[in-house]
Design a protein around this motif. Structure first.
Motif, PDB file in Angstrom:
ATOM      1  N   HIS A  64      -5.250  26.906  28.934  1.00  0.00           N
ATOM      2  CA  HIS A  64      -5.852  28.228  29.160  1.00  0.00           C
ATOM      3  C   HIS A  64      -7.213  28.348  28.484  1.00  0.00           C
ATOM      4  CE1 HIS A  64      -2.140  29.796  31.003  1.00  0.00           C
ATOM      5  NE2 HIS A  64      -1.571  28.905  30.211  1.00  0.00           N
ATOM      6  N   ALA A  87     -10.579  26.736  35.119  1.00  0.00           N
ATOM      7  CA  ALA A  87     -11.206  28.036  35.410  1.00  0.00           C
ATOM      8  C   ALA A  87     -10.234  28.929  36.184  1.00  0.00           C
ATOM      9  CB  ALA A  87     -12.500  27.835  36.200  1.00  0.00           C
ATOM     10  N   ARG A  88      -9.475  28.342  37.121  1.00  0.00           N
ATOM     11  CA  ARG A  88      -8.470  29.124  37.865  1.00  0.00           C
ATOM     12  C   ARG A  88      -7.393  29.655  36.915  1.00  0.00           C
ATOM     13  NH1 ARG A  88      -8.667  24.850  41.463  1.00  0.00           N
ATOM     14  NH2 ARG A  88      -6.638  24.094  40.727  1.00  0.00           N
ATOM     15  N   ARG A  90      -7.694  30.452  33.772  1.00  0.00           N
ATOM     16  CA  ARG A  90      -8.249  31.583  33.011  1.00  0.00           C
ATOM     17  C   ARG A  90      -8.384  32.827  33.889  1.00  0.00           C
ATOM     18  NH1 ARG A  90     -12.761  30.332  28.746  1.00  0.00           N
ATOM     19  NH2 ARG A  90     -12.077  32.417  28.255  1.00  0.00           N
ATOM     20  N   GLU A  91      -8.823  32.642  35.127  1.00  0.00           N
ATOM     21  CA  GLU A  91      -8.964  33.783  36.035  1.00  0.00           C
ATOM     22  C   GLU A  91      -7.592  34.389  36.344  1.00  0.00           C
ATOM     23  OE1 GLU A  91     -10.430  36.804  38.136  1.00  0.00           O
ATOM     24  OE2 GLU A  91     -11.533  35.447  36.825  1.00  0.00           O
ATOM     25  N   ARG A  92      -6.598  33.557  36.560  1.00  0.00           N
ATOM     26  CA  ARG A  92      -5.241  34.039  36.811  1.00  0.00           C
ATOM     27  C   ARG A  92      -4.711  34.820  35.595  1.00  0.00           C
ATOM     28  NH1 ARG A  92      -3.480  29.741  39.145  1.00  0.00           N
ATOM     29  NH2 ARG A  92      -2.933  28.654  37.237  1.00  0.00           N
ATOM     30  N   ARG A  94      -6.547  36.514  33.441  1.00  0.00           N
ATOM     31  CA  ARG A  94      -7.253  37.810  33.436  1.00  0.00           C
ATOM     32  C   ARG A  94      -6.652  38.773  34.460  1.00  0.00           C
ATOM     33  NH1 ARG A  94     -11.704  34.726  31.851  1.00  0.00           N
ATOM     34  NH2 ARG A  94     -12.308  34.061  33.919  1.00  0.00           N
ATOM     35  N   GLN A  95      -6.384  38.261  35.647  1.00  0.00           N
ATOM     36  CA  GLN A  95      -5.818  39.106  36.702  1.00  0.00           C
ATOM     37  C   GLN A  95      -4.422  39.606  36.331  1.00  0.00           C
ATOM     38  OE1 GLN A  95      -6.015  36.640  40.190  1.00  0.00           O
ATOM     39  NE2 GLN A  95      -8.188  37.069  40.535  1.00  0.00           N
TER      40      GLN A  95
END
Length: 136
Positions: A64, A87-88, A90-92, A94-95
């Motif tokens: 992460h 990056a995916r 980390r974005e997941r 956040r979402q």
């Protein structure tokens, strides 16, 4: 990919990781009871306190990309694969946190590197769960 690395990567688990088990043991020793991996909640939080509407995510520093952590290094090989993948993740994260917050949940992230210092983690968990002083 070398066979040794392949075996290492296969050994990575989604649930019941060593850091997650350590957090659960600590919470249990502090007298807290909780639910695990609620699939009906965004991001399937690792530890859930339904009546308090609080969730704890236990994240691996590499997977992460914990900022400022020495364990969050980027692999030297196959960066065209790893950079988008991390990056995916980390974005997941956040979402999922935003979705939980929108549903009225409070979310705490515990990083793998924080699990080793129980003296600091225990009070932080207690405070997050609404018990600033030690129970008992």
């Amino acid at each position: 990919m070398p066979e040794g690395r392949r075996a290492t990567m296969r050994g990575n688990k989604k649930k019941d990781t060593r850091p997650e088990l350590a957090v659960r043991r600590l919470l249990h020793a502090m007298g807290f009871r909780f639910r695990l991996h609620r699939r009906d909640l965004p991001g399937t939080p690792d530890v859930v306190f339904p009546t308090r509407r609080k969730a704890i995510q236990v994240h691996g520093c590499f997977w992460h990309q914990h900022e400022g952590c020495r364990s969050a290094t980027l692999p030297a090989t196959r960066q065209e694969y790893w950079l988008p993948k991390l990056a995916r993740n980390r974005e997941r994260d956040r979402q999922a946190e935003a979705a939980l917050t929108a549903l009225g949940w409070q979310v705490m992230t515990v990083w793998e590197c924080e699990v080793t210092d129980v003296g600091r983690l225990g009070p932080r968990l207690r405070h997050f769960l609404g018990f600033p002083k030690a129970r008992g």
